[in-house]
Design a protein around this motif. Structure first.
Motif, PDB file in Angstrom:
ATOM      1  N   HIS A 167      39.650  10.160 -41.217  1.00  0.00           N
ATOM      2  CA  HIS A 167      39.264  11.069 -40.131  1.00  0.00           C
ATOM      3  C   HIS A 167      39.349  10.378 -38.782  1.00  0.00           C
ATOM      4  O   HIS A 167      39.718  10.994 -37.780  1.00  0.00           O
ATOM      5  CB  HIS A 167      37.861  11.630 -40.373  1.00  0.00           C
ATOM      6  N   LEU A 168      39.054   9.063 -38.736  1.00  0.00           N
ATOM      7  CA  LEU A 168      39.156   8.339 -37.476  1.00  0.00           C
ATOM      8  C   LEU A 168      40.617   8.132 -37.073  1.00  0.00           C
ATOM      9  O   LEU A 168      40.963   8.221 -35.897  1.00  0.00           O
ATOM     10  CB  LEU A 168      38.445   6.992 -37.571  1.00  0.00           C
ATOM     11  N   VAL A 169      41.460   7.839 -38.057  1.00  0.00           N
ATOM     12  CA  VAL A 169      42.900   7.707 -37.773  1.00  0.00           C
ATOM     13  C   VAL A 169      43.399   8.992 -37.130  1.00  0.00           C
ATOM     14  O   VAL A 169      44.134   8.970 -36.126  1.00  0.00           O
ATOM     15  CB  VAL A 169      43.690   7.406 -39.065  1.00  0.00           C
ATOM     16  N   ASN A 170      43.002  10.120 -37.688  1.00  0.00           N
ATOM     17  CA  ASN A 170      43.427  11.416 -37.156  1.00  0.00           C
ATOM     18  C   ASN A 170      42.871  11.665 -35.759  1.00  0.00           C
ATOM     19  O   ASN A 170      43.577  12.188 -34.879  1.00  0.00           O
ATOM     20  CB  ASN A 170      42.988  12.539 -38.101  1.00  0.00           C
ATOM     21  N   GLU A 171      41.594  11.292 -35.547  1.00  0.00           N
ATOM     22  CA  GLU A 171      40.959  11.513 -34.243  1.00  0.00           C
ATOM     23  C   GLU A 171      41.653  10.701 -33.151  1.00  0.00           C
ATOM     24  O   GLU A 171      41.956  11.222 -32.071  1.00  0.00           O
ATOM     25  CB  GLU A 171      39.475  11.129 -34.315  1.00  0.00           C
TER      26      GLU A 171
END
Length: 199
Positions: A182-186
């Motif tokens: 989710h952080l990679v995507n954010e």
């Protein structure tokens, strides 16, 4: 009575913590150990092992109040120490990463000052705790919250600032290493948003 007398005869012996900080603030006294103790005592009035979200809400209000009084005093307001202790407390009580960022931004800490401090935590963790994967993820979550706030008002900082782009890429890479999808995507979304601006 002069400032020294007020501090040594009244404020410190009676542990009037906020008065102590105010006297340190106006006098320019340099005593990092004492200031750290004073802030710890203030925080301890609100947070213990059984504290809940309402306790953090009350603490947040107090931190906001004191930040507005003492920031950017290098003597009475140790930003790095506060991020360290409040971040560790919030994580241990499962308080979201948005809490501390919101408290400091609402109190008037400039985006650049907070972004720089969090980046120092990322590059040079202040303690071994922040090397732990759960702490690293929490730190990255605080960073993404901060940059998400910033991206809603792109006029705060030039969107084509190469330092910001470089930082976001390093955060995305670290998120990938920590296997936090989710952080990679954010961070990826933020980079795309920056790239979409016309200069």
């Amino acid at each position: 009575l002069n400032v020294s007398d007020l501090f040594n005869k009244y404020a410190n012996p009676y542990r009037l913590t906020e008065s102590c900080l105010r006297l340190i603030h106006v006098s320019g006294l340099v005593n990092e150990h004492l200031v750290t103790q004073l802030w710890q005592e203030i925080i301890s009035k609100y947070i213990n092992q059984n504290s809940d979200r309402s306790s953090f809400h009350q603490l947040g209000s107090k931190i906001t109040e004191l930040t507005r009084k003492f920031y950017p005093s290098p003597y009475a307001f140790p930003l790095a120490h506060l991020i360290d202790i409040l971040g560790r407390l919030a994580l241990s009580h499962e308080i979201g990463a948005d809490w501390l960022v919101a408290v400091l931004i609402n109190a008037g800490i400039p985006f650049t000052a907070l972004a720089d401090e969090l980046h120092r935590f990322f590059t040079s963790p202040p303690s071994k705790s922040w090397l732990n994967s759960s702490f690293r993820i929490y730190l990255l979550e605080m960073i993404i919250v901060l940059y998400s706030i910033w991206s809603k008002d792109i006029s705060r900082v030039s969107p084509n600032n190469p330092a910001i782009v470089s930082r976001l890429r390093s955060y995305a890479s670290a998120s990938d290493e920590l296997r936090s999808g989710h952080l990679v995507n954010e961070f990826g979304s933020l980079l795309k948003q920056l790239a979409s601006f016309s200069y």
